[in-house]
Structure formats: C-alpha cells, structure tokens
Design a protein around this motif. Structure first.
Motif, mmCIF file in Angstrom:
data_model
loop_
_atom_site.group_PDB
_atom_site.id
_atom_site.type_symbol
_atom_site.label_atom_id
_atom_site.label_comp_id
_atom_site.label_asym_id
_atom_site.label_seq_id
_atom_site.Cartn_x
_atom_site.Cartn_y
_atom_site.Cartn_z
ATOM 1 N N ASP A 347 0.839 -1.191 0.000
ATOM 2 C CA ASP A 347 0.000 0.000 0.000
ATOM 3 C C ASP A 347 0.875 1.243 0.000
ATOM 4 O O ASP A 347 2.102 1.152 0.224
ATOM 5 N N TYR A 348 0.272 2.392 -0.220
ATOM 6 C CA TYR A 348 1.025 3.630 -0.427
ATOM 7 C C TYR A 348 0.305 4.804 0.245
ATOM 8 O O TYR A 348 -0.017 5.794 -0.393
ATOM 9 N N PRO A 349 0.073 4.731 1.570
ATOM 10 C CA PRO A 349 -0.848 5.676 2.207
ATOM 11 C C PRO A 349 -0.225 6.940 2.783
ATOM 12 O O PRO A 349 -0.938 7.802 3.284
ATOM 13 N N LEU A 350 1.101 7.067 2.724
ATOM 14 C CA LEU A 350 1.767 8.143 3.462
ATOM 15 C C LEU A 350 2.442 9.154 2.530
ATOM 16 O O LEU A 350 2.428 9.007 1.312
ATOM 17 N N LEU A 351 3.037 10.168 3.125
ATOM 18 C CA LEU A 351 3.583 11.291 2.352
ATOM 19 C C LEU A 351 4.905 10.961 1.668
ATOM 20 O O LEU A 351 5.247 11.580 0.655
#
Length: 378
Positions: A347-351
């Motif tokens: 997943d790729y949920p951060l800044l």
C-alpha cells in the motif's frame, strides 16, 4: 555562545538535507503553523534512523509513538516497567524541539493478560482493577509529568453500532471505566491535555456514543480536552460532507478536535470472503486486491494526491477547531496498511515513498495552503 553556534550548524545541515533529499522547501509544520500542528507517528526503529529523523525534524512539530508507548511495551512483566525506549523517545523530542503525545493508556489491545489477574491467577474484581489501573497511570503518566502535550487516555472504546466494545475493562469495571481513566490521568498530570481517540467517527451511531461520552465527562467536571478522529481513510472513504459535519459536531461540544492516525489507502478493501482464515484467493482475485505490487501508477498517484488535498480542504475549513493533524507514519515502507487485512499487499498511504522521497502530495498540500480561499467551501 556554543548553544547558538550549534543551532546555526543544525539549521544549515537541515537545509542541505532538504535540498539533497527533495523534502519540501517550506516545512509542513511551518506552512500550517497558523492552522494546526503537524504530527507524525514513529516506530521504535525510527528514532534510531538518521534518514528518518532528519525528515521528521524538518517537517513535524509533534511526535507520537506508533507502538512503543502502549502498555505491553512499557510493562512487559508483572510489576516491572521498561522505560528504556520511552525515555529515549522523550529525549529525542526534547532535543529536536518537538512535543510528545502519549499513545495510549487504556485500550483493548496490547495489554498483557496477567494485568487483569491477581497473584493466584484469578480475575480481578472491580475495585482491584481500578486500583491497579490508577497505580499504573500514576507510575506512567507521573514519570513524564510536564513533558507531554497530552495523552490518548482511552482508545477505541465503542463499536460501530454505538455499543461499548467488549473488553476486560468493561467486563470487570463497567461502563464508567472511561471516566475513571480520565480522572486518574488528570490526577497524575493536571497540566496535560486528555483525549478520547477512535476510528469510524463519521458513523452516526458511533459518533452519537462519543458525543454522549464527552457530555457525560463534562457534566461530571472530568477533564476532556479533545476528541481524536482517527483518519484511516481511503480514496472513497469517508464522505467529505459527513466528515465536515462530524468535526463540527464535536467542536460544538466545546472540545478541540484532532485528526489522528492519518493515512490514505489506495487499495480496494477486500470483502469478508477474502479475509477468512480458510479463504483461498485465486490469482486473478489476488491481483485485483494488490494492484500495485511494485509502485503506484500515475493515475493512482494523482487520485491519492487529490484525495489528500480534498481532506485537507475540510481540515482547513475547521482550523479554528482542529488543533493537530497527525500522519500515522512517515514512509510507505513501514506502514501497517501493507499487510492489512491481507498479508503481503503493498500500500502507499503516506507522504513519503519507500525510498524516503516526498510524493507529489507534499507539494500539493503546500500549494493548498497558499491558495487560502480555496478551502472555504466544500
């Protein structure tokens, strides 16, 4: 004189690092300083990773322990505390000019089973558990008295239907265990802010229960200073108008609002048939549930950026009520969302990406704050 020299050297090094790593020209904490604090959750390993701490020291002014301050970590054995990492965490924050939010005192997870048992292995009675909880909070909160901005006193106490979550706290003490925890925390550090923290608060029934809790605490003159709205979101959840109303309703109670644990998943949420212990996911379905095993597509990255921008438009609309926005981690490489609720997903949920480079979303947020009239209306 030596102090000022060290400050200047550190400032120069941070600028050089920003230029070399591609961090934002204007730190997020400075860009949003007139609106709310910008925080980040750190894992135990993070404060010993100079690449991570260099970014943290530039971008954020509040730090929260992702796992390290939970009971199972500070009280690994009956009556034996281990404050090695928490002391290091507080020293890190003090050295770098950040404030600490303590996370968390009372939760239904990360609690040793023996905490609810007496010396004979029998379940504690109400008065016994209350005394044990009070002593724990006195020891823990008292150790860092005057060093925290505030504490997540109770975390995730309600179900989506508004009922109390089943836990040993509820079973043994009763519904007033939340009130008692807030009372004990205030006694241990009268100057610390005290928070209730939970996810899914746009759900009407859950929201109503937390509203009732805040009113009950305030009626009994038990200090509660803010409600933390956990931001474990996706490209479609929550509905922005529902989030807008949720923030406003809490603010109308006379408490501050915090956006906590913020991350935005880009993955499809699996159905119950995909998550059972005996579930067998075929190749095609597995690819659907893990569409970006190596990197995000350009289209998905743009959707991700747009979603964060829209969320921040809501936050900025309520900047008079929101005191803090905290991201639940720094880099996609170490987010809990990589493996939840199905192991092995990326997943790729951060800044920041897996190489610790800022994503386009960072620039987008800075541009948003510059266009000050763009977030007045949803």
């Amino acid at each position: 004189m030596k102090f000022f020299v060290n400050v200047i050297i550190k400032f120069i090094l941070l600028i050089l690092f920003a230029l070399a790593s591609g961090t934002s020209a204007l730190p997020l904490k400075d860009a949003f300083k007139d609106n709310f604090q910008i925080g980040v959750a750190l894992a135990n390993r993070d404060i010993r990773n100079s690449r991570v701490t260099d970014i943290v020291n530039i971008e954020f002014n509040v730090v929260v322990a992702e796992f390290g301050m939970k009971m199972a970590n500070v009280l690994p054995e009956q009556g034996i505390y281990n404050f090695t990492w928490t002391d290091e965490f507080f020293d890190f924050a003090k050295e770098n000019g950040q404030v600490v939010v303590g996370h968390t005192l009372v939760w239904h997870k990360a609690i040793p089973d023996w905490f609810f048992l007496d010396a004979k292995g029998q379940k504690l009675k109400r008065d016994q558990l209350l005394l044990k909880l009070q002593r724990h909070i006195n020891t823990y909160v008292g150790r860092y008295r005057g060093q925290v901005l505030g504490w997540d006193v109770v975390n995730e106490a309600f179900n989506y239907d508004g009922s109390f979550r089943n836990s040993p706290w509820l079973e043994i003490i009763g519904e007033d265990y939340i009130e008692k925890a807030f009372e004990f925390a205030h006694q241990a550090d009268p100057n610390a802010e005290l928070y209730y923290n939970d996810y899914g608060l746009v759900s009407p029934k859950k929201h109503a229960s937390v509203v009732a809790l805040v009113k009950r605490l305030k009626k009994k003159a038990i200090p509660i200073h803010a409600v933390g709205i956990q931001g474990h979101y996706s490209l479609t959840y929550p509905d922005l108008k529902a989030l807008d109303k949720t923030i406003a309703r809490f603010a109308n109670l006379g408490v501050k609002v915090m956006i906590t644990e913020l991350d935005v998943s880009v993955l499809p949420f699996p159905g119950p048939e995909d998550r059972g212990e005996d579930a067998e996911i075929n190749v095609a379905r597995a690819q659907q549930l893990n569409p970006y095993p190596e990197q995000l597509s350009e289209e998905a990255m743009q959707q991700f950026t747009n979603r964060y921008r829209d969320l921040f438009r809501v936050f900025l609309k309520h900047s008079n009520s929101i005191s803090r926005v905290t991201f639940w981690g720094l880099t996609d490489a170490h987010t809990w969302r990589n493996n939840w609720p199905i192991p092995g997903r990326a997943d790729y949920p951060l800044l920041y990406d897996r190489a610790l480079k800022p994503k386009p979303v960072v620039k987008a947020l800075l541009e948003l704050i510059e266009a000050r009239d763009s977030y007045i209306h949803l």
